[in-house]
Design an enzyme around this catalytic site. Sequence first.
Site, PDB file in Angstrom:
ATOM      1  CB  SER A 121      -0.858   0.052   1.267  1.00  0.00           C
ATOM      2  OG  SER A 121      -1.559  -1.123   1.441  1.00  0.00           O
ATOM      3  CG  HIS A 142      -2.852  -0.872  -3.637  1.00  0.00           C
ATOM      4  ND1 HIS A 142      -3.553   0.286  -3.379  1.00  0.00           N
ATOM      5  CD2 HIS A 142      -2.711  -1.498  -2.441  1.00  0.00           C
ATOM      6  CE1 HIS A 142      -3.800   0.353  -2.090  1.00  0.00           C
ATOM      7  NE2 HIS A 142      -3.300  -0.705  -1.504  1.00  0.00           N
ATOM      8  CD  GLU A 154      -4.258   3.282  -5.879  1.00  0.00           C
ATOM      9  OE1 GLU A 154      -4.608   4.466  -5.781  1.00  0.00           O
ATOM     10  OE2 GLU A 154      -3.626   2.698  -4.985  1.00  0.00           O
ATOM     11  CG  ASN A 192      -3.840   3.344   0.740  1.00  0.00           C
ATOM     12  OD1 ASN A 192      -5.067   3.320   0.852  1.00  0.00           O
ATOM     13  ND2 ASN A 192      -3.114   2.248   0.734  1.00  0.00           N
TER      14      ASN A 192
HETATM   15  N1  LIG Z   1      -5.474  -4.334   4.931  1.00  0.00           N
HETATM   16  C1  LIG Z   1      -5.790  -3.563   3.910  1.00  0.00           C
HETATM   17  O1  LIG Z   1      -6.846  -2.899   3.926  1.00  0.00           O
HETATM   18  C2  LIG Z   1      -4.881  -3.481   2.699  1.00  0.00           C
HETATM   19  C3  LIG Z   1      -5.396  -2.974   1.504  1.00  0.00           C
HETATM   20  C4  LIG Z   1      -4.587  -2.974   0.361  1.00  0.00           C
HETATM   21  C5  LIG Z   1      -3.277  -3.446   0.447  1.00  0.00           C
HETATM   22  N2  LIG Z   1      -2.799  -3.918   1.641  1.00  0.00           N
HETATM   23  C6  LIG Z   1      -1.423  -4.423   1.651  1.00  0.00           C
HETATM   24  O2  LIG Z   1      -1.492  -5.836   1.542  1.00  0.00           O
HETATM   25  C7  LIG Z   1      -0.381  -6.432   2.218  1.00  0.00           C
HETATM   26  C8  LIG Z   1      -0.914  -7.430   3.237  1.00  0.00           C
HETATM   27  O3  LIG Z   1      -1.661  -6.749   4.224  1.00  0.00           O
HETATM   28  P1  LIG Z   1      -2.788  -7.487   5.092  1.00  0.00           P
HETATM   29  O4  LIG Z   1      -3.597  -6.434   5.724  1.00  0.00           O
HETATM   30  O5  LIG Z   1      -3.442  -8.522   4.278  1.00  0.00           O
HETATM   31  O6  LIG Z   1      -1.877  -8.178   6.203  1.00  0.00           O
HETATM   32  P2  LIG Z   1      -2.249  -9.372   7.190  1.00  0.00           P
HETATM   33  O7  LIG Z   1      -1.400  -9.198   8.387  1.00  0.00           O
HETATM   34  O8  LIG Z   1      -3.718  -9.500   7.365  1.00  0.00           O
HETATM   35  O9  LIG Z   1      -1.776 -10.687   6.386  1.00  0.00           O
HETATM   36  C9  LIG Z   1      -0.428 -10.958   6.061  1.00  0.00           C
HETATM   37  C10 LIG Z   1      -0.266 -12.465   5.880  1.00  0.00           C
HETATM   38  O10 LIG Z   1       1.042 -12.739   5.380  1.00  0.00           O
HETATM   39  C11 LIG Z   1       1.497 -13.923   5.973  1.00  0.00           C
HETATM   40  N3  LIG Z   1       2.962 -13.989   5.890  1.00  0.00           N
HETATM   41  C12 LIG Z   1       3.866 -13.357   6.671  1.00  0.00           C
HETATM   42  N4  LIG Z   1       5.125 -13.689   6.286  1.00  0.00           N
HETATM   43  C13 LIG Z   1       4.988 -14.540   5.234  1.00  0.00           C
HETATM   44  C14 LIG Z   1       5.928 -15.251   4.429  1.00  0.00           C
HETATM   45  N5  LIG Z   1       7.251 -15.134   4.614  1.00  0.00           N
HETATM   46  N6  LIG Z   1       5.447 -16.063   3.459  1.00  0.00           N
HETATM   47  C15 LIG Z   1       4.125 -16.189   3.252  1.00  0.00           C
HETATM   48  N7  LIG Z   1       3.201 -15.550   4.012  1.00  0.00           N
HETATM   49  C16 LIG Z   1       3.623 -14.735   4.984  1.00  0.00           C
HETATM   50  C17 LIG Z   1       0.970 -13.844   7.380  1.00  0.00           C
HETATM   51  O11 LIG Z   1       0.901 -15.139   7.971  1.00  0.00           O
HETATM   52  C18 LIG Z   1      -0.410 -13.233   7.163  1.00  0.00           C
HETATM   53  O12 LIG Z   1      -1.417 -14.209   6.990  1.00  0.00           O
HETATM   54  C19 LIG Z   1       0.400  -5.293   2.826  1.00  0.00           C
HETATM   55  O13 LIG Z   1       1.432  -4.926   1.958  1.00  0.00           O
HETATM   56  C20 LIG Z   1      -0.636  -4.173   2.917  1.00  0.00           C
HETATM   57  O14 LIG Z   1      -0.068  -2.907   2.911  1.00  0.00           O
HETATM   58  C21 LIG Z   1      -3.575  -3.962   2.751  1.00  0.00           C
END
Ligand SMILES: NC(=O)c1ccc[n+]([C@@H]2O[C@H](COP(=O)([O-])OP(=O)(O)OC[C@H]3O[C@@H](n4cnc5c(N)ncnc54)[C@H](O)[C@@H]3O)[C@@H](O)[C@H]2O)c1
Length: 596
Positions: A121, A142, A154, A192
Amino acid sequence: MAREFTSVGVVGLGTMGAGIVEVFARNGLAVVAVEISEGALERGRANLTGSTDRAVAKGKLDPADRDALLGRVTFAVGLDALHSVDLVIEAVPEHLDLKQRIFAELDRVCKPEAILATNTSSLSVTEISVATTRPNQVIGIHFFNPAPVMKLVEVVRTVVTSADVVADVEALCARLGKVDVTINDRAGFIANALLFGYLNHAVGMFEAHYASREDIDAAMKLGCGLPMGPLALMDLIGLDTAYEILDTMYRRGGRDRRHAPVPLIKQMVTAGLLGRKSGRGFYTYERPGSPVVVPDEATPVATGAALADGARAITKVGVVGSGTMATGIIEVFAKAGYEVVSVTRGAEKSAKVCDAVKTSLTKGVVRGKLSEDDRDAALGRVTWSATLDHLADVDLVVEAVVEELSVKKALFASLDEICKPGVVLATTTSSLPVIDVAMATQRPADVVGLHFFNPAPIMPLVEVVRTIRTSPETTATARAVCAALGKTAVVCGDRSGFIVNALLFPYLNDAVKMLEASYSTADDIDHAMKLGCGYPMGPFELLDVVGLDVSLAIQRELYLELREPGFAPAPLLEHLVTAGYLGRKTGRGFRDHTHR
Ligand SMILES: NC(=O)c1ccc[n+]([C@@H]2O[C@H](COP(=O)([O-])OP(=O)(O)OC[C@H]3O[C@@H](n4cnc5c(N)ncnc54)[C@H](O)[C@@H]3O)[C@@H](O)[C@H]2O)c1
């Protein structure tokens, strides 16, 4: 020839990853879903089945289609399972070193032609790409939360991403039924960059006890038509993820203080209050992962009981003023059964206001919302006057005269002399400090802000503004009156912009700055906020409706009061106002409305 994608990999099955798997599998692609451990894999699988089961329960997905969808997904621990996919999208936590490590590993494991994408993000896609030997095949894709629902993607290209890869990913987005905007690699991209300053500001309001969580959220939902309030959205995003995004945006985006995470966020993350995913964040949820909010110790007591808290009885209301707001407010009170005394500056103005109220009520009759008898009864409850002396026996006065402090102060001084003791004196000001008008009277404890939104008969929100001198009884009375009017009252402190304008206008101003920096176009920015965040209008559409002059004036007030450098009005906004491009009302603002 465009590239054929038949199989994709998703790394990390948390909030975003599980949703992204669903999007791909729903659209016929084979998905290899990867997690770090067996336990995390099980949680990821549960995220996916929970979401698809909800879609089936809501009738949005056929049970057979769900089974086919799930049949297209293979689950695995470790990146080795990704050796033959055409594209990988990474959705692990928002840490640069972790993502770089994963990309280096993906580069080793994946076939040479595979595209490697990140769902980051806020981190630099360029910095992630240089961890591989194929930075020209690295791109940002994204998605928005929840990925199966939000239409926007995005697409982030770096200076080395090859044009073919960009085109192939754009075509893939179309195949997924998404709308993409393609942009360069900048902190927070479009959505964002515009969203997180607002979210952080809202948390700051909550932390400072400026308003309750319910009131902050209700204000933005009902005042701006947003699908969720900012604190509920923080819970959906996940506070840990939100913290990392803010922290990165602060460091990458010019150290704008508005992105320095409010301390409360870090405290909540440390305490394990991560939002929906942990079952508790700003709100408490039925169980981890559930969207259902359950009451907790901070949930306000039922409105009825709160209203009993010293609220005074109100039967007769005075409304001072003859503009749009006064007219709407007279209608609202008369329809709700109050006796209303309207005071204007002359019989001619009274006749105009009376006509306007009548026309508006008659529209309600035509639309079948009101009977003719009810309309006549409502009109019969209003008396029209041109002298303040007729307010001697009202229980509440609502002032809605011109937005000039000297005029309002003089009026309140007169009301102080005329009105009986115990009357609640309310101002509808949207930008002046309520305490200034309160101190023009000898009874500041009885003075409160009642900030209605335009058009008052339609908008469901009223901000009840209490000053440091407003008594609890006065606030309770204001809330009780709003409830009797069928409005939702949110209570806040006496600061510039109250809740809604303070949170809304800096975001609009930021959108203007983004346009001014030529990062994106007005159309794409509007798209991003509507399709990525579910906003009813994009920032430029809204600015043209509200009026650029009004927006500039509000933004100036906020800047002057809070001295926040990031709140300085965008030069482009000032130039457009100077040029007379004020929005729809002059036929031109950010867009030309004369030919539409
Ligand atoms: N939460 C949101 O609203 C949102 C929206 C758009 C983008 N994002 C982006 O998406 C990405 C993930 O965010 P999220 O909110 O889903 O996080 P989250 O914490 O909910 O999930 C992350 C997952 O990654 C796994 N993980 C960690 N290390 C790992 C590895 N080495 N190999 C495989 N899996 C691994 C974890 O076990 C976890 O299930 C981030 O870059 C975030 O910025 C988040």
